[in-house]
Scaffold this motif. Sequence first.
Motif, PDB file in Angstrom:
ATOM      1  N   SER A   1       0.828  -1.211   0.000  1.00 53.50           N
ATOM      2  CA  SER A   1       0.000   0.000   0.000  1.00 53.50           C
ATOM      3  C   SER A   1       0.861   1.259   0.000  1.00 53.50           C
ATOM      4  O   SER A   1       0.547   2.238  -0.680  1.00 53.50           O
ATOM      5  N   LEU A   2       1.954   1.238   0.746  1.00 57.79           N
ATOM      6  CA  LEU A   2       2.870   2.380   0.748  1.00 57.79           C
ATOM      7  C   LEU A   2       3.513   2.573  -0.617  1.00 57.79           C
ATOM      8  O   LEU A   2       3.601   3.695  -1.133  1.00 57.79           O
ATOM      9  N   PHE A   3       3.955   1.457  -1.214  1.00 55.46           N
ATOM     10  CA  PHE A   3       4.588   1.534  -2.525  1.00 55.46           C
ATOM     11  C   PHE A   3       3.601   2.024  -3.573  1.00 55.46           C
ATOM     12  O   PHE A   3       3.932   2.877  -4.402  1.00 55.46           O
ATOM     13  N   LEU A   4       2.385   1.504  -3.550  1.00 53.08           N
ATOM     14  CA  LEU A   4       1.372   1.907  -4.525  1.00 53.08           C
ATOM     15  C   LEU A   4       1.067   3.396  -4.399  1.00 53.08           C
ATOM     16  O   LEU A   4       1.012   4.111  -5.407  1.00 53.08           O
TER      17      LEU A   4
ATOM     18  N   PHE B   1      15.229   7.860   1.171  1.00 49.69           N
ATOM     19  CA  PHE B   1      14.929   7.161  -0.076  1.00 49.69           C
ATOM     20  C   PHE B   1      13.683   7.744  -0.742  1.00 49.69           C
ATOM     21  O   PHE B   1      13.655   7.941  -1.958  1.00 49.69           O
ATOM     22  N   GLU B   2      12.656   7.987   0.055  1.00 45.83           N
ATOM     23  CA  GLU B   2      11.399   8.466  -0.507  1.00 45.83           C
ATOM     24  C   GLU B   2      11.565   9.839  -1.166  1.00 45.83           C
ATOM     25  O   GLU B   2      11.128  10.041  -2.302  1.00 45.83           O
TER      26      GLU B   2
ATOM     27  N   LEU C   1      10.282   1.743  -3.945  1.00 50.21           N
ATOM     28  CA  LEU C   1      10.021   0.396  -3.443  1.00 50.21           C
ATOM     29  C   LEU C   1      10.901   0.125  -2.212  1.00 50.21           C
ATOM     30  O   LEU C   1      10.420  -0.392  -1.200  1.00 50.21           O
ATOM     31  N   ILE C   2      12.162   0.504  -2.299  1.00 48.05           N
ATOM     32  CA  ILE C   2      13.065   0.357  -1.150  1.00 48.05           C
ATOM     33  C   ILE C   2      12.538   1.170   0.037  1.00 48.05           C
ATOM     34  O   ILE C   2      12.510   0.695   1.171  1.00 48.05           O
ATOM     35  N   ALA C   3      12.081   2.392  -0.246  1.00 51.02           N
ATOM     36  CA  ALA C   3      11.537   3.242   0.821  1.00 51.02           C
ATOM     37  C   ALA C   3      10.307   2.600   1.461  1.00 51.02           C
ATOM     38  O   ALA C   3      10.150   2.628   2.686  1.00 51.02           O
ATOM     39  N   ALA C   4       9.432   2.010   0.651  1.00 49.58           N
ATOM     40  CA  ALA C   4       8.218   1.374   1.186  1.00 49.58           C
ATOM     41  C   ALA C   4       8.571   0.166   2.049  1.00 49.58           C
ATOM     42  O   ALA C   4       7.963  -0.048   3.105  1.00 49.58           O
ATOM     43  N   ILE C   5       9.554  -0.601   1.619  1.00 50.56           N
ATOM     44  CA  ILE C   5       9.989  -1.760   2.411  1.00 50.56           C
ATOM     45  C   ILE C   5      10.546  -1.298   3.758  1.00 50.56           C
ATOM     46  O   ILE C   5      10.205  -1.842   4.808  1.00 50.56           O
ATOM     47  N   ILE C   6      11.377  -0.268   3.721  1.00 52.13           N
ATOM     48  CA  ILE C   6      11.954   0.262   4.956  1.00 52.13           C
ATOM     49  C   ILE C   6      10.861   0.861   5.842  1.00 52.13           C
ATOM     50  O   ILE C   6      10.838   0.631   7.055  1.00 52.13           O
ATOM     51  N   GLU C   7       9.935   1.600   5.240  1.00 50.50           N
ATOM     52  CA  GLU C   7       8.884   2.253   6.023  1.00 50.50           C
ATOM     53  C   GLU C   7       7.990   1.230   6.721  1.00 50.50           C
ATOM     54  O   GLU C   7       7.706   1.340   7.910  1.00 50.50           O
ATOM     55  N   ALA C   8       7.536   0.234   5.984  1.00 55.42           N
ATOM     56  CA  ALA C   8       6.601  -0.739   6.551  1.00 55.42           C
ATOM     57  C   ALA C   8       7.271  -1.682   7.545  1.00 55.42           C
ATOM     58  O   ALA C   8       6.650  -2.073   8.533  1.00 55.42           O
TER      59      ALA C   8
ATOM     60  N   ILE D   1       8.234   2.152  10.917  1.00 54.36           N
ATOM     61  CA  ILE D   1       7.051   2.158  11.783  1.00 54.36           C
ATOM     62  C   ILE D   1       7.269   1.294  13.026  1.00 54.36           C
ATOM     63  O   ILE D   1       7.049   1.783  14.148  1.00 54.36           O
ATOM     64  N   PRO D   2       7.730   0.041  12.884  1.00 59.34           N
ATOM     65  CA  PRO D   2       7.978  -0.736  14.112  1.00 59.34           C
ATOM     66  C   PRO D   2       9.032  -0.104  15.022  1.00 59.34           C
ATOM     67  O   PRO D   2       8.885  -0.122  16.247  1.00 59.34           O
ATOM     68  N   LEU D   3      10.082   0.456  14.434  1.00 61.18           N
ATOM     69  CA  LEU D   3      11.119   1.103  15.236  1.00 61.18           C
ATOM     70  C   LEU D   3      10.565   2.311  15.981  1.00 61.18           C
ATOM     71  O   LEU D   3      10.832   2.496  17.177  1.00 61.18           O
ATOM     72  N   ALA D   4       9.783   3.133  15.289  1.00 60.17           N
ATOM     73  CA  ALA D   4       9.186   4.305  15.938  1.00 60.17           C
ATOM     74  C   ALA D   4       8.234   3.872  17.049  1.00 60.17           C
ATOM     75  O   ALA D   4       8.238   4.457  18.138  1.00 60.17           O
ATOM     76  N   HIS D   5       7.434   2.857  16.804  1.00 63.02           N
ATOM     77  CA  HIS D   5       6.525   2.350  17.840  1.00 63.02           C
ATOM     78  C   HIS D   5       7.312   1.849  19.048  1.00 63.02           C
ATOM     79  O   HIS D   5       6.936   2.099  20.195  1.00 63.02           O
ATOM     80  N   TYR D   6       8.408   1.144  18.798  1.00 63.89           N
ATOM     81  CA  TYR D   6       9.232   0.618  19.888  1.00 63.89           C
ATOM     82  C   TYR D   6       9.839   1.766  20.711  1.00 63.89           C
ATOM     83  O   TYR D   6       9.797   1.753  21.940  1.00 63.89           O
TER      84      TYR D   6
END
Length: 162
Positions: free
Chosen positions: A20-23, A75-76, A140-147, A151-156
Amino acid sequence: INLTLNYLTNIKGVSPTTFSLFLNNSTLAFLYLYIGGFGFGIISTLELIKIGLLTSFISVEYPISILYTLPHGIFELSGYVISTAAGYKLLSIAISMIKDFIGIENDIPINEQVNRILEENYLRFKDSVILIVIAIFILLIAAIIEANITIPLAHYILSLTH
């Protein structure tokens, strides 16, 4: 801005998927930044300015948003700048072709002139397509990193502070 702020304040919400991020990002890059080059670069430029201003405003008003931006943002934003450059190249090709077609001479066969114009601009168009493909790959690389990382790192990190 409200959608982004709602997302940032909803820490326990469902995270978007890589697809969804990549799209979303590749659609923005292709339609507004690349194809927007046909609008004399105005659409591309305004969209790129909007992205920069929105990112800056949210980062200044809500510094915690940097956690949700920094790892993939490099990347984005690079992907967006490259796709804008590809759009400008597309604009340059369109202007060049219009000037060449206006300057068609009567003493040389038209089909030869049209073939020459198309051949001259084909390589430039190919460069433009290569640039947008590179931009889409970077997104695509940015979407992989973001998802999967941002996001998990920021949540942590936020869970450690609460």
